[in-house]
Design an enzyme around this catalytic site. Structure first.
Site, mmCIF file in Angstrom:
data_model
loop_
_atom_site.group_PDB
_atom_site.id
_atom_site.type_symbol
_atom_site.label_atom_id
_atom_site.label_comp_id
_atom_site.label_asym_id
_atom_site.label_seq_id
_atom_site.Cartn_x
_atom_site.Cartn_y
_atom_site.Cartn_z
ATOM 1 N N GLU A 21 1.815 -8.383 8.551
ATOM 2 C CA GLU A 21 1.912 -6.656 8.849
ATOM 3 C C GLU A 21 2.275 -6.146 8.392
ATOM 4 O O GLU A 21 2.413 -5.352 7.686
ATOM 5 C CB GLU A 21 2.603 -6.633 10.133
ATOM 6 C CG GLU A 21 1.488 -6.154 11.436
ATOM 7 C CD GLU A 21 0.103 -5.395 10.959
ATOM 8 O OE1 GLU A 21 0.297 -4.223 10.933
ATOM 9 O OE2 GLU A 21 -1.430 -6.304 11.044
ATOM 10 N N PRO A 70 0.696 -1.543 -0.088
ATOM 11 C CA PRO A 70 -0.094 -0.146 0.028
ATOM 12 C C PRO A 70 0.809 1.359 0.452
ATOM 13 O O PRO A 70 0.599 2.441 0.275
ATOM 14 C CB PRO A 70 -0.712 -0.276 1.041
ATOM 15 C CG PRO A 70 -0.215 -1.144 1.622
ATOM 16 C CD PRO A 70 0.527 -1.994 0.821
ATOM 17 N N ASP A 76 -11.366 2.545 -24.016
ATOM 18 C CA ASP A 76 -11.636 1.662 -22.653
ATOM 19 C C ASP A 76 -11.185 3.611 -22.026
ATOM 20 O O ASP A 76 -10.189 3.753 -22.295
ATOM 21 C CB ASP A 76 -10.509 0.702 -21.848
ATOM 22 C CG ASP A 76 -11.055 -0.851 -22.171
ATOM 23 O OD1 ASP A 76 -12.581 -0.316 -22.239
ATOM 24 O OD2 ASP A 76 -10.813 -1.431 -21.883
ATOM 25 N N ARG A 112 -4.917 -8.157 -19.986
ATOM 26 C CA ARG A 112 -5.580 -7.683 -21.356
ATOM 27 C C ARG A 112 -5.026 -6.703 -22.490
ATOM 28 O O ARG A 112 -5.750 -6.610 -23.259
ATOM 29 C CB ARG A 112 -7.065 -7.427 -20.758
ATOM 30 C CG ARG A 112 -6.642 -5.712 -20.298
ATOM 31 C CD ARG A 112 -8.270 -5.839 -18.873
ATOM 32 N NE ARG A 112 -9.402 -4.772 -20.193
ATOM 33 C CZ ARG A 112 -9.873 -4.271 -20.742
ATOM 34 N NH1 ARG A 112 -9.087 -3.025 -19.968
ATOM 35 N NH2 ARG A 112 -11.114 -4.036 -21.026
HETATM 36 N N1 SAM Z 1 1.483 -2.638 7.514
HETATM 37 C C1 SAM Z 1 1.346 -2.423 6.716
HETATM 38 C C2 SAM Z 1 1.035 -1.162 5.927
HETATM 39 O O1 SAM Z 1 0.415 -0.176 6.981
HETATM 40 O O2 SAM Z 1 2.103 -0.452 5.015
HETATM 41 C C3 SAM Z 1 -0.460 -3.070 5.423
HETATM 42 C C4 SAM Z 1 0.422 -4.822 5.323
HETATM 43 S S1 SAM Z 1 -0.447 -5.355 4.755
HETATM 44 C C5 SAM Z 1 -2.758 -5.855 6.090
HETATM 45 C C6 SAM Z 1 -0.471 -6.828 3.820
HETATM 46 C C7 SAM Z 1 -0.126 -7.013 2.925
HETATM 47 O O3 SAM Z 1 -1.400 -6.237 1.831
HETATM 48 C C8 SAM Z 1 0.979 -6.506 2.512
HETATM 49 O O4 SAM Z 1 2.321 -6.022 2.740
HETATM 50 C C9 SAM Z 1 0.280 -5.727 0.962
HETATM 51 O O5 SAM Z 1 1.687 -7.258 -0.258
HETATM 52 C C10 SAM Z 1 -0.587 -5.732 0.389
HETATM 53 N N2 SAM Z 1 -1.643 -5.608 0.327
HETATM 54 C C11 SAM Z 1 -2.313 -4.700 1.341
HETATM 55 N N3 SAM Z 1 -3.486 -3.375 1.066
HETATM 56 C C12 SAM Z 1 -2.562 -3.363 -0.052
HETATM 57 C C13 SAM Z 1 -3.112 -1.928 -1.526
HETATM 58 N N4 SAM Z 1 -3.808 -0.829 -1.254
HETATM 59 N N5 SAM Z 1 -2.062 -2.242 -2.330
HETATM 60 C C14 SAM Z 1 -1.248 -3.122 -2.666
HETATM 61 N N6 SAM Z 1 -1.144 -3.901 -1.612
HETATM 62 C C15 SAM Z 1 -1.942 -3.877 -0.719
#
Ligand code: SAM
Length: 251
Positions: free
Chosen positions: A113, A86, A166, A151
């Site tokens: 996490e 994220p 698109d 795609r």
């Molecule tokens: N503790 C992290 C933070 O606050 O940034 C969040 C970890 S999340 C619960 C667990 C995993 O989900 C991440 O390591 C990532 O691979 C994935 N993930 C969650 N949200 C995401 C997003 N918006 N985009 C990409 N990957 C995401």
């Protein structure tokens, strides 16, 4: 093109691929999508893939060793390693286009996490986020990236030109679309779409695409390639005119 998705939950990824156009593209040899179980790259009796965070704080973090081992086993010369995170750069259609030209993508799905920072520092070439929200794992983000990229590979979509029409392809949102019946609950399909006049239809669609973009995502118009006549149209929208008042004058 080859896409490897490295995950602790292969079933979460394999199902949607098998059930979709991605599965068909894979069967037809247009894209080689492989789902890789991270646990297969963990060592020891229990094949542990996560551990407690140094410094305290709740929750587990994915260990670096299995992720490095997986990438080292999969890597080819043209591979781009992408960590779904994220905190990464926000995934867009432009990035999907950029990635569709890469021969081999290795997508790493985090969990719990998150992922030990050394993966970001020394293994991943790129980090992508699919939006400003947090999911429980990187599987859905990896599928989102895979779908958006695949795609764009020639032959994957039945209609070769569909992706070019698109939303975001030309920097605009796509305009309205209709199918049969011509009238539904008193709502009629615009006459122009039934006219058979292709030039007129194209102009109507373009004006409505600009209108919709202006209404919903005006910031996209700052970078969209608009002709001087189309820029004047936007001025008219700002002055309160609607698309159906102005579109015939936009030729
Ligand atoms: N503790 C992290 C933070 O606050 O940034 C969040 C970890 S999340 C619960 C667990 C995993 O989900 C991440 O390591 C990532 O691979 C994935 N993930 C969650 N949200 C995401 C997003 N918006 N985009 C990409 N990957 C995401």
């Amino acid at each position: 093109m080859r896409i490897d998705i490295v995950t602790l939950f292969p079933g979460m990824v394999e199902g949607p691929i098998a059930e979709s156009i991605l599965g068909k593209a894979r069967e037809r040899g247009l894209v080689d999508i492989r789902v890789v179980n991270l646990r297969d790259h963990a060592t020891g009796k229990h094949r542990v893939t996560d551990d407690y965070q140094f410094g305290g704080g709740g929750g587990m973090v994915l260990k670096p060793e299995p992720l490095f081992a997986a990438v080292e086993a999969l890597r080819t010369e043209e591979a781009r390693v992408v960590l779904l995170d994220p905190r990464g750069r926000r995934f867009t259609q432009a990035i999907a286009r950029e990635l569709s030209a890469v021969g081999h993508l290795i997508l790493l799905a985090g969990r719990y996490e998150g992922v030990d920072e050394r993966v970001s520092a020394a293994l991943a070439d790129d980090e992508l986020s699919i939006g400003d929200y947090v999911l429980t794992g990187g599987e859905l983000p990896a599928l989102v990236v895979t779908d958006a990229v695949a795609r764009l590979i020639p032959g994957v979509l039945g209609d070769a030109e569909a992706a070019g029409r698109d939303s975001f392809a030309s920097g605009l949102l796509e305009g309205p679309q209709y199918t049969r019946p011509e009238e539904f609950r008193g709502l009629r399909v615009p006459d122009v779409l039934l006219s058979g006049d292709h030039a007129k239809i194209a102009r109507w669609r373009r004006v409505h695409a600009i209108w919709r973009t202006w209404r919903r995502r005006p910031e996209l118009l700052e970078t969209a390639a608009l002709t001087p006549a189309e820029q004047k149209l936007v001025e008219e929208f700002r002055r309160g005119k609607g698309p159906d008042e102005v579109w015939t004058r936009s030729a």
